[in-house]
Design an enzyme around this catalytic site. Structure first.
Site, mmCIF file in Angstrom:
data_model
loop_
_atom_site.group_PDB
_atom_site.id
_atom_site.type_symbol
_atom_site.label_atom_id
_atom_site.label_comp_id
_atom_site.label_asym_id
_atom_site.label_seq_id
_atom_site.Cartn_x
_atom_site.Cartn_y
_atom_site.Cartn_z
ATOM 1 N N LYS A 1 18.062 -0.025 28.627
ATOM 2 C CA LYS A 1 19.026 1.079 28.475
ATOM 3 C C LYS A 1 20.463 0.544 28.456
ATOM 4 C CE LYS A 1 20.744 5.520 29.691
ATOM 5 N NZ LYS A 1 20.618 6.800 30.336
ATOM 6 N N HIS B 1 13.741 18.333 24.932
ATOM 7 C CA HIS B 1 14.768 19.186 25.559
ATOM 8 C C HIS B 1 14.518 20.655 25.225
ATOM 9 C CE1 HIS B 1 18.180 16.063 26.412
ATOM 10 N NE2 HIS B 1 17.454 16.312 27.486
ATOM 11 N N LYS C 1 26.574 9.491 31.152
ATOM 12 C CA LYS C 1 26.482 10.875 30.642
ATOM 13 C C LYS C 1 26.354 11.824 31.816
ATOM 14 C CE LYS C 1 24.229 10.650 26.124
ATOM 15 N NZ LYS C 1 23.026 11.069 25.386
ATOM 16 N N ARG D 1 41.097 16.102 38.144
ATOM 17 C CA ARG D 1 41.048 15.256 36.933
ATOM 18 C C ARG D 1 40.329 13.929 37.150
ATOM 19 N NH1 ARG D 1 46.490 16.813 36.511
ATOM 20 N NH2 ARG D 1 46.683 18.679 35.252
ATOM 21 N N GLU E 1 10.157 8.051 30.753
ATOM 22 C CA GLU E 1 11.346 7.364 30.216
ATOM 23 C C GLU E 1 11.090 5.847 30.105
ATOM 24 O OE1 GLU E 1 13.798 9.100 28.997
ATOM 25 O OE2 GLU E 1 14.095 10.919 30.204
ATOM 26 N N ARG F 1 23.075 4.402 20.181
ATOM 27 C CA ARG F 1 22.649 5.018 21.452
ATOM 28 C C ARG F 1 21.730 6.210 21.224
ATOM 29 N NH1 ARG F 1 26.069 6.462 27.004
ATOM 30 N NH2 ARG F 1 24.270 7.431 28.018
ATOM 31 N N GLU G 1 27.778 7.111 22.044
ATOM 32 C CA GLU G 1 26.708 7.622 21.181
ATOM 33 C C GLU G 1 27.186 7.972 19.770
ATOM 34 O OE1 GLU G 1 23.593 9.835 23.287
ATOM 35 O OE2 GLU G 1 23.428 11.114 21.521
ATOM 36 N N HIS H 1 11.562 17.105 33.629
ATOM 37 C CA HIS H 1 12.215 16.504 32.458
ATOM 38 C C HIS H 1 11.267 15.515 31.745
ATOM 39 C CE1 HIS H 1 15.360 14.896 29.890
ATOM 40 N NE2 HIS H 1 14.993 13.684 30.266
ATOM 41 N N HIS I 1 13.427 13.459 22.677
ATOM 42 C CA HIS I 1 14.293 14.392 23.404
ATOM 43 C C HIS I 1 14.726 15.623 22.600
ATOM 44 C CE1 HIS I 1 14.359 11.364 26.476
ATOM 45 N NE2 HIS I 1 15.189 12.048 27.230
ATOM 46 N N ASN J 1 17.314 8.927 22.514
ATOM 47 C CA ASN J 1 16.895 10.326 22.442
ATOM 48 C C ASN J 1 15.544 10.516 21.782
ATOM 49 O OD1 ASN J 1 19.116 11.807 23.626
ATOM 50 N ND2 ASN J 1 20.328 10.919 21.983
HETATM 51 N N1 LIG Z 1 22.557 11.348 32.294
HETATM 52 C C1 LIG Z 1 21.532 10.823 31.674
HETATM 53 O O1 LIG Z 1 21.653 9.869 30.927
HETATM 54 C C2 LIG Z 1 20.179 11.398 31.926
HETATM 55 C C3 LIG Z 1 19.042 10.725 31.470
HETATM 56 C C4 LIG Z 1 17.791 11.273 31.764
HETATM 57 C C5 LIG Z 1 17.704 12.440 32.476
HETATM 58 N N2 LIG Z 1 18.814 13.072 32.885
HETATM 59 C C6 LIG Z 1 18.744 14.311 33.653
HETATM 60 O O2 LIG Z 1 18.111 14.045 34.886
HETATM 61 C C7 LIG Z 1 17.513 15.234 35.361
HETATM 62 C C8 LIG Z 1 16.125 14.953 35.870
HETATM 63 O O3 LIG Z 1 16.206 14.020 36.895
HETATM 64 P P1 LIG Z 1 15.091 13.916 38.033
HETATM 65 O O4 LIG Z 1 13.764 13.899 37.399
HETATM 66 O O5 LIG Z 1 15.500 12.802 38.889
HETATM 67 O O6 LIG Z 1 15.188 15.354 38.759
HETATM 68 P P2 LIG Z 1 15.764 15.865 40.154
HETATM 69 O O7 LIG Z 1 17.091 15.305 40.444
HETATM 70 O O8 LIG Z 1 15.641 17.347 40.098
HETATM 71 O O9 LIG Z 1 14.723 15.297 41.225
HETATM 72 C C9 LIG Z 1 13.411 15.725 41.167
HETATM 73 C C10 LIG Z 1 12.939 16.340 42.497
HETATM 74 O O10 LIG Z 1 12.675 15.302 43.425
HETATM 75 C C11 LIG Z 1 13.377 15.545 44.641
HETATM 76 N N3 LIG Z 1 13.694 14.219 45.172
HETATM 77 C C12 LIG Z 1 14.620 13.358 44.688
HETATM 78 N N4 LIG Z 1 14.504 12.183 45.320
HETATM 79 C C13 LIG Z 1 13.506 12.298 46.218
HETATM 80 C C14 LIG Z 1 12.914 11.396 47.132
HETATM 81 N N5 LIG Z 1 13.292 10.116 47.209
HETATM 82 N N6 LIG Z 1 11.908 11.849 47.907
HETATM 83 C C15 LIG Z 1 11.476 13.141 47.801
HETATM 84 N N7 LIG Z 1 11.988 14.021 46.932
HETATM 85 C C16 LIG Z 1 12.988 13.598 46.146
HETATM 86 C C17 LIG Z 1 14.557 16.388 44.243
HETATM 87 O O11 LIG Z 1 15.022 17.143 45.315
HETATM 88 C C18 LIG Z 1 13.942 17.260 43.157
HETATM 89 O O12 LIG Z 1 13.246 18.326 43.756
HETATM 90 C C19 LIG Z 1 17.543 16.216 34.218
HETATM 91 O O13 LIG Z 1 18.531 17.167 34.471
HETATM 92 C C20 LIG Z 1 17.902 15.381 33.028
HETATM 93 O O14 LIG Z 1 18.592 16.111 32.031
HETATM 94 C C21 LIG Z 1 20.044 12.566 32.628
HETATM 95 ZN ZN LIG Z 2 15.378 11.860 29.284
#
Ligand SMILES: NC(=O)c1ccc[n+]([C@@H]2O[C@H](COP(=O)([O-])OP(=O)(O)OC[C@H]3O[C@@H](n4cnc5c(N)ncnc54)[C@H](O)[C@@H]3O)[C@@H](O)[C@H]2O)c1
Ligand SMILES: [Zn+2]
Length: 342
Positions: free
Chosen positions: A204, A229, A125, A103, A167, A218, A214, A244, A225, A222
Site C-alpha cells: 500500500k 462500497h 485518506k 484548521r 484487503e 493509487r 490519487e 467493510h 471498491h 480501489n
Molecule cells: N482511509 C482509508 O484509506 C481506508 C481504507 C480502508 C478502509 N477504511 C475505512 O475503515 C473502516 C472500517 O474499518 P474497521 O474494519 O477497522 O472498522 P471499525 O473501526 O468499525 O472496527 C470494527 C469493530 O471492531 C471493534 N474493535 C476495534 N479494535 C478492536 C480490538 N482490538 N478488540 C476488540 N474490538 C475491536 C470496533 O469497536 C468495531 O466495533 C470503514 O469506514 C472504511 O471505509 C479506510
Molecule cells: Zn477498503
C-alpha cells in the site's frame, strides 16, 4: 510515511517523547476503550479521553460534533495531539476531526483492527459518511505516525479479522501474484495474519507514495471498491449490515467478472480469485431484488468522471488497470456473481 511496528507501549513512549505537543487527547470507541485502552493507559501522560459509539453507523457528523465539542471544552490548542486508538472508523473520523479542528492539529494512529493495520491507517485518506454515501466528506492529511502492534488483534472478533483479510487479498491481486498465492492460504487467525501485515503495508505504501492524491496509480487500491462500497452503503442501515471487508470481498467477486469481460483477465485467474475469496467468505450474498439499487449507488463513486462509472479492474492476478469505463448493464450482470456460491 512513519509506520512503526513493535511493542505498542515502547513505540508510544518513544513517539510521545519526540513530540512537542501542548495537550493530548485519545479517541476510542466503546470497544477499544474496553479492550485496547487498558493496554496503554498507564504509560500515557495526562490526557483527555474521548469515547464515541462503535461502528460504521457512527462514522458521521454527529460523532464529529461530539469530538470537536470535547476538544473545545478541554481547551485543546493548535499544538495539541490526538491519538486515534481504534479501527478504520476511528482512524478515518479521528483524523478528519483532528485535521479540521482549528484548521488542523497533529494526530497519531494506533490501529487496533487488522483492516486498519494493513489499510485504513496508511495513506492519509480521512473522512466520514454523509447522507448514506461512504466517505462523502473528507480530506487528505497524513498522520504524524502510525504505530502497529498485532497484540490488539487478540481481542478482535473473527468476522472483523476476516474483514481485514479481504484487503490483504486485494493487495496481492492488484500488485503481487506471489503475495496472493501466500495470502490466500492463510488461516483466519491473529497469529497467521500478523505475519503478513508488514508486506501489505509495504504494497500500500509504495502505491500511495507514488501517487498520494490519487491522480492515477493509487486508484488500483480501489479494486473491488466501486461495487463493494455500493453494497456496504446500501445495507448500512439494514438490520444486518456488511463489514467493510465483507462488502469488498463481494465487490472483488463482481469486479473479477468485469475484469474478465473488459480487461482480459484469464479464465484460470478468475477461477482462482473466486475460489480464494469464497474459501474465506463462503456465505456472503446479496438479494437479487437489491441489484438495481446497488447499481445506482455505484454512480456516486468518487472515481467517476462526467457521469461515467470508472473502475479499477484486473488484467491478471498482480496487475490492475484503472479508469476502465463500465456500463450500468454490465454492473448489474456482474452483481449476479454476489448472489450465491456453488
Ligand atoms: N482511509 C482509508 O484509506 C481506508 C481504507 C480502508 C478502509 N477504511 C475505512 O475503515 C473502516 C472500517 O474499518 P474497521 O474494519 O477497522 O472498522 P471499525 O473501526 O468499525 O472496527 C470494527 C469493530 O471492531 C471493534 N474493535 C476495534 N479494535 C478492536 C480490538 N482490538 N478488540 C476488540 N474490538 C475491536 C470496533 O469497536 C468495531 O466495533 C470503514 O469506514 C472504511 O471505509 C479506510
Ligand atoms: Zn477498503
Amino acid at each position: 510515511m512513519a509506520v512503526k511496528t513493535g511493542e505498542i507501549r515502547k513505540l508510544l513512549l518513544e513517539e510521545l517523547e519526540k513530540s512537542n505537543y501542548s495537550k493530548l487527547a485519545v479517541l476510542c470507541d466503546i470497544n477499544t476503550r474496553i479492550n485496547c485502552y487498558p493496554i496503554i493507559e498507564d504509560i500515557l501522560p495526562d490526557h483527555v479521553l474521548i469515547t464515541v459509539p462503535a461502528g460504521e453507523k457512527y462514522k458521521n457528523l454527529d460523532s464529529c460534533a461530539m469530538i470537536w465539542e470535547a476538544l473545545t471544552k478541554n481547551e485543546m490548542d493548535r499544538k495539541s495531539l490526538m491519538i486515534n486508538l481504534g479501527g478504520g472508523v476511528i482512524g478515518d473520523m479521528g483524523g478528519f476531526c483532528a485535521a479540521a479542528y482549528k484548521r488542523g492539529i497533529s494526530f497519531m494512529n494506533v490501529p487496533t483492527t487488522l483492516l486498519s493495520m494493513v489499510d485504513a491507517s496508511v495513506g492519509g485518506k480521512l473522512g466520514i459518511d454523509f447522507l448514506g454515501f461512504k466517505n462523502q466528506i473528507g480530506l487528505f492529511s497524513d498522520a504524524q505516525s502510525i504505530l502497529i502492534d498485532p497484540i490488539f488483534l487478540n481481542t478482535l472478533a473473527f468476522d472483523e479479522l476476516r474483514s481485514g483479510f479481504a484487503e490483504i487479498l486485494k493487495h496481492g491481486l492488484i500488485k503481487d501474484r506471489a503475495y496472493w498465492d501466500k495470502a490466500k492460504n492463510l488461516a483466519v487467525s491473529p497469529k497467521e495474519l500478523a505475519t503478513v501485515i508488514a508486506q501489505s503495508i509495504a504494497i500500500k505504501s509504495e502505491i500511495v507514495e507514488a501517487d498520494p492524491k490519487e491522480k492515477g496509480l493509487r486508484k488500483i487500491l480501489n479494486f473491488g471498491h466501486t461495487i463493494g462500497h455500493a453494497i456496504e452503503a446500501y445495507y448500512l442501515s439494514s438490520s444486518n449490515p456488511f463489514l467493510h471487508g465483507e462488502a469488498i470481498a463481494l465487490g472483488m467477486l463482481a469486479e473479477t467478472q468485469l475484469s474478465s469481460e473488459l480487461c482480459g483477465l484469464s479464465k484460470d485467474d478468475a477461477k482462482q480469485i473466486r475460489d480464494g475469496i469464497r474459501k474465506i467468505f463462503p456465505e456472503l450474498e446479496i438479494n437479487k431484488s437489491d441489484i438495481a439499487k446497488i447499481t445506482r449507488l455505484t454512480l456516486h463513486d468518487k472515481k467517476n468522471e462526467n457521469g461515467r462509472v470508472l473502475m479499477s479492474l484486473l488484467s491478471a492476478i498482480g496487475n490492475c488497470q484503472y479508469d476502465v469505463e463500465v456500463t450500468k448493464e454490465k454492473i448489474k450482470a456482474a452483481l449476479k456473481d454476489c448472489l450465491f456460491y456453488n
